[in-house]
Design a protein around this motif. Sequence first.
Motif, PDB file in Angstrom:
ATOM      1  N   SER A 234       6.479  11.921  -3.053  1.00 50.49           N
ATOM      2  CA  SER A 234       5.962  10.576  -3.327  1.00 50.49           C
ATOM      3  C   SER A 234       7.038   9.698  -3.937  1.00 50.49           C
ATOM      4  O   SER A 234       7.078   8.487  -3.686  1.00 50.49           O
ATOM      5  CB  SER A 234       4.747  10.649  -4.254  1.00 50.49           C
ATOM      6  N   TYR A 235       7.932  10.284  -4.736  1.00 51.72           N
ATOM      7  CA  TYR A 235       9.021   9.504  -5.314  1.00 51.72           C
ATOM      8  C   TYR A 235       9.960   9.018  -4.203  1.00 51.72           C
ATOM      9  O   TYR A 235      10.404   7.864  -4.209  1.00 51.72           O
ATOM     10  CB  TYR A 235       9.801  10.338  -6.333  1.00 51.72           C
ATOM     11  N   ALA A 236      10.250   9.905  -3.247  1.00 57.00           N
ATOM     12  CA  ALA A 236      11.097   9.520  -2.127  1.00 57.00           C
ATOM     13  C   ALA A 236      10.426   8.438  -1.279  1.00 57.00           C
ATOM     14  O   ALA A 236      11.064   7.463  -0.867  1.00 57.00           O
ATOM     15  CB  ALA A 236      11.419  10.748  -1.271  1.00 57.00           C
ATOM     16  N   THR A 237       9.131   8.606  -1.036  1.00 50.92           N
ATOM     17  CA  THR A 237       8.390   7.625  -0.231  1.00 50.92           C
ATOM     18  C   THR A 237       8.348   6.265  -0.912  1.00 50.92           C
ATOM     19  O   THR A 237       8.535   5.218  -0.267  1.00 50.92           O
ATOM     20  CB  THR A 237       6.955   8.126   0.010  1.00 50.92           C
ATOM     21  N   ALA A 238       8.106   6.251  -2.216  1.00 52.62           N
ATOM     22  CA  ALA A 238       8.056   4.991  -2.952  1.00 52.62           C
ATOM     23  C   ALA A 238       9.404   4.288  -2.921  1.00 52.62           C
ATOM     24  O   ALA A 238       9.484   3.056  -2.762  1.00 52.62           O
ATOM     25  CB  ALA A 238       7.619   5.246  -4.392  1.00 52.62           C
ATOM     26  N   ALA A 239      10.489   5.048  -3.057  1.00 55.56           N
ATOM     27  CA  ALA A 239      11.824   4.448  -3.020  1.00 55.56           C
ATOM     28  C   ALA A 239      12.101   3.813  -1.664  1.00 55.56           C
ATOM     29  O   ALA A 239      12.603   2.679  -1.577  1.00 55.56           O
ATOM     30  CB  ALA A 239      12.879   5.506  -3.345  1.00 55.56           C
ATOM     31  N   LEU A 240      11.775   4.540  -0.598  1.00 60.49           N
ATOM     32  CA  LEU A 240      11.988   4.007   0.746  1.00 60.49           C
ATOM     33  C   LEU A 240      11.241   2.700   0.957  1.00 60.49           C
ATOM     34  O   LEU A 240      11.788   1.716   1.469  1.00 60.49           O
ATOM     35  CB  LEU A 240      11.531   5.031   1.784  1.00 60.49           C
ATOM     36  N   ASN A 241       9.988   2.671   0.562  1.00 55.97           N
ATOM     37  CA  ASN A 241       9.164   1.502   0.853  1.00 55.97           C
ATOM     38  C   ASN A 241       9.388   0.357  -0.116  1.00 55.97           C
ATOM     39  O   ASN A 241       9.132  -0.799   0.233  1.00 55.97           O
ATOM     40  CB  ASN A 241       7.693   1.920   0.887  1.00 55.97           C
ATOM     41  N   ALA A 242       9.868   0.649  -1.315  1.00 47.65           N
ATOM     42  CA  ALA A 242      10.279  -0.443  -2.203  1.00 47.65           C
ATOM     43  C   ALA A 242      11.413  -1.218  -1.550  1.00 47.65           C
ATOM     44  O   ALA A 242      11.427  -2.461  -1.551  1.00 47.65           O
ATOM     45  CB  ALA A 242      10.704   0.108  -3.556  1.00 47.65           C
TER      46      ALA A 242
ATOM     47  N   GLY B 231       0.813  -1.211   0.000  1.00 49.72           N
ATOM     48  CA  GLY B 231       0.000   0.000   0.000  1.00 49.72           C
ATOM     49  C   GLY B 231       0.843   1.257   0.000  1.00 49.72           C
ATOM     50  O   GLY B 231       0.510   2.251  -0.647  1.00 49.72           O
ATOM     51  N   MET B 232       1.981   1.220   0.693  1.00 47.68           N
ATOM     52  CA  MET B 232       2.876   2.378   0.727  1.00 47.68           C
ATOM     53  C   MET B 232       3.516   2.618  -0.638  1.00 47.68           C
ATOM     54  O   MET B 232       3.608   3.759  -1.103  1.00 47.68           O
ATOM     55  CB  MET B 232       3.961   2.160   1.778  1.00 47.68           C
ATOM     56  N   ILE B 233       3.960   1.547  -1.293  1.00 49.29           N
ATOM     57  CA  ILE B 233       4.642   1.696  -2.583  1.00 49.29           C
ATOM     58  C   ILE B 233       3.691   2.243  -3.636  1.00 49.29           C
ATOM     59  O   ILE B 233       4.000   3.190  -4.365  1.00 49.29           O
ATOM     60  CB  ILE B 233       5.227   0.348  -3.040  1.00 49.29           C
ATOM     61  N   VAL B 234       2.514   1.631  -3.730  1.00 48.33           N
ATOM     62  CA  VAL B 234       1.533   2.052  -4.736  1.00 48.33           C
ATOM     63  C   VAL B 234       0.896   3.381  -4.343  1.00 48.33           C
ATOM     64  O   VAL B 234       0.650   4.255  -5.190  1.00 48.33           O
ATOM     65  CB  VAL B 234       0.455   0.971  -4.913  1.00 48.33           C
ATOM     66  N   GLY B 235       0.646   3.535  -3.047  1.00 47.43           N
ATOM     67  CA  GLY B 235      -0.110   4.691  -2.594  1.00 47.43           C
ATOM     68  C   GLY B 235       0.630   6.006  -2.690  1.00 47.43           C
ATOM     69  O   GLY B 235       0.008   7.051  -2.914  1.00 47.43           O
ATOM     70  N   ALA B 236       1.957   5.995  -2.522  1.00 54.64           N
ATOM     71  CA  ALA B 236       2.692   7.258  -2.493  1.00 54.64           C
ATOM     72  C   ALA B 236       2.467   8.090  -3.750  1.00 54.64           C
ATOM     73  O   ALA B 236       1.983   9.226  -3.670  1.00 54.64           O
ATOM     74  CB  ALA B 236       4.179   6.999  -2.256  1.00 54.64           C
TER      75      ALA B 236
END
Length: 392
Positions: free
Chosen positions: A330-338, A50-55
Motif C-alpha cells: 500500500s505504501y508503494a501504491t500510494a507513492a505511485l498514485n501521489a 481514491g487510489m491515494i487514500v484507498g491504498a
Amino acid sequence: MPLPLYLLAVAVFAMGTSEFMLAGLVPDIASDLDVSVGTAGTLTSAFAAGMIVGAPLVAALARDWPVRGSLLAFVATFAAAHAVGAVTTSFPVLFASRVVAALANAGFLAVALTAAAALVPPDRKGRALAVLLSGTTVATVAGVPAGAALGALSGWRATFWAVAVLCLPAALGVVRGLPARLAGADTAGRPALRAELAQLKRPRLALVMLLGALVNAATFASFTFLAPVVTDTAGLGDLWIPAALVLFGAGSFLGVTLAGRLSDRRPHLVVAVGGPSALIGWPALALLADRPPALLALVFVLGALSFALGGTLITRVLYEAAGAPTMAGSYATAALNAGAAVGPLAAGATLGGPAGELGPLWTSGFLVLVTLLVAYPLRAALTGGRADEALR
C-alpha cells in the motif's frame, strides 16, 4: 517467475486500462451526461484520489483477510463498479463508481504487491514487481488504444463494459492460480498494524517513497498532455496520438522489464544511468518536438527510462518497508498514485505560460532534477545493501 504472478498481471492490465482510458472518453461522457468537459474531467481526479487514500486504508482493513479472497473481492468490486458506470445516466453515480473502482484497484494492487513479494525469494522482489507492473505497461500499449477505438465506434459505455468483462479471466486467474495460503504472507507472528504504520516514520522509507512519487509525477506530467504536442507542435494528424501512446507504452514495457533484472542487486546503476538520461531527455523532447522522427523516438526512450526508474524506486519501497509485511504494497501504491495525481496538476499549470503545450515537458525535466537532488543524500539506500547511514 511463478505463474500466479502473470495471472495477477492480467488483473493489473484490466485496472490499468481503466485508469488511463478516460483521456479519450471525457468529451463523449460530458455530452452524454450533459455536463461540461471540465466537470467530466474530474472523473480522473476522483480515481487518482481514491487510489491515494484507498491504498493504505483498504490494505489495513484487508490485512486479516486471506490473500486470495481479498484479491477476488477487489476484482469483483472493480468489475461491478464498471457495470454500474456503464448503465447509469447520472454523473454523480458515475463519479461515485469511479471512486469505488479506485478503492478496489488500490486495494488489489496493495495486496498484490505484497503477494508478489511472498511468491518469490526475498532477493527477487524487483523481478516480481516488474512482472506485476508489466500489466500496466501493456495497458498503455494495447488496452488504452483499444479502449479509445471501442469508445469511438460504440460509445464510452461499451468501453466500461469491456473493462468489466476483462475482469472475468482475471478473477479466474486469482482463484485457480494463487494458493489458498502464501507462506510469505502468513499472518502468524506479523507485526501489529500500529507497528507497520510506524515504519512510515523511518526517514529512508519516506524518502524512497518521495523519490518514487517524484519520478511518477514527471512521467504523468508529460504523458497526460502528450496529445497536443503530437498534433500542434509536431503537426501530425490525430491518428498519430495513439501511435505515440503505443510507443511510450512499448518503451515503458521494455524499461520495467530490463530494470526488473537490476533493481534487486544493482538499483543504484539504474538510478545513476536512468536519472541523468531522463534529465537530458525531457528538455530534449521539448526542444525537438517539432521534428516528428525525433519526437517519436524520444517518446519511446523516455517511456523506457521513466518506468525503469519508477519500477526500481518502488521496488526499494518494498525493501525498505520489510518491517511492514502487510502494508508495504500500500505504501508503494500510494507513492505511485501521489505522483500520478500531482504531476498532471503541476504540468497543467504551465499550459497557459510562455512554453504553451511544451510546458509539461519542461515540468517533467524539472521534476527529474528534483528527484536527483533528493536522491543524492539517499544514495546508500540505493545500493541494494543494508547500509545503516544517517538516514536509517
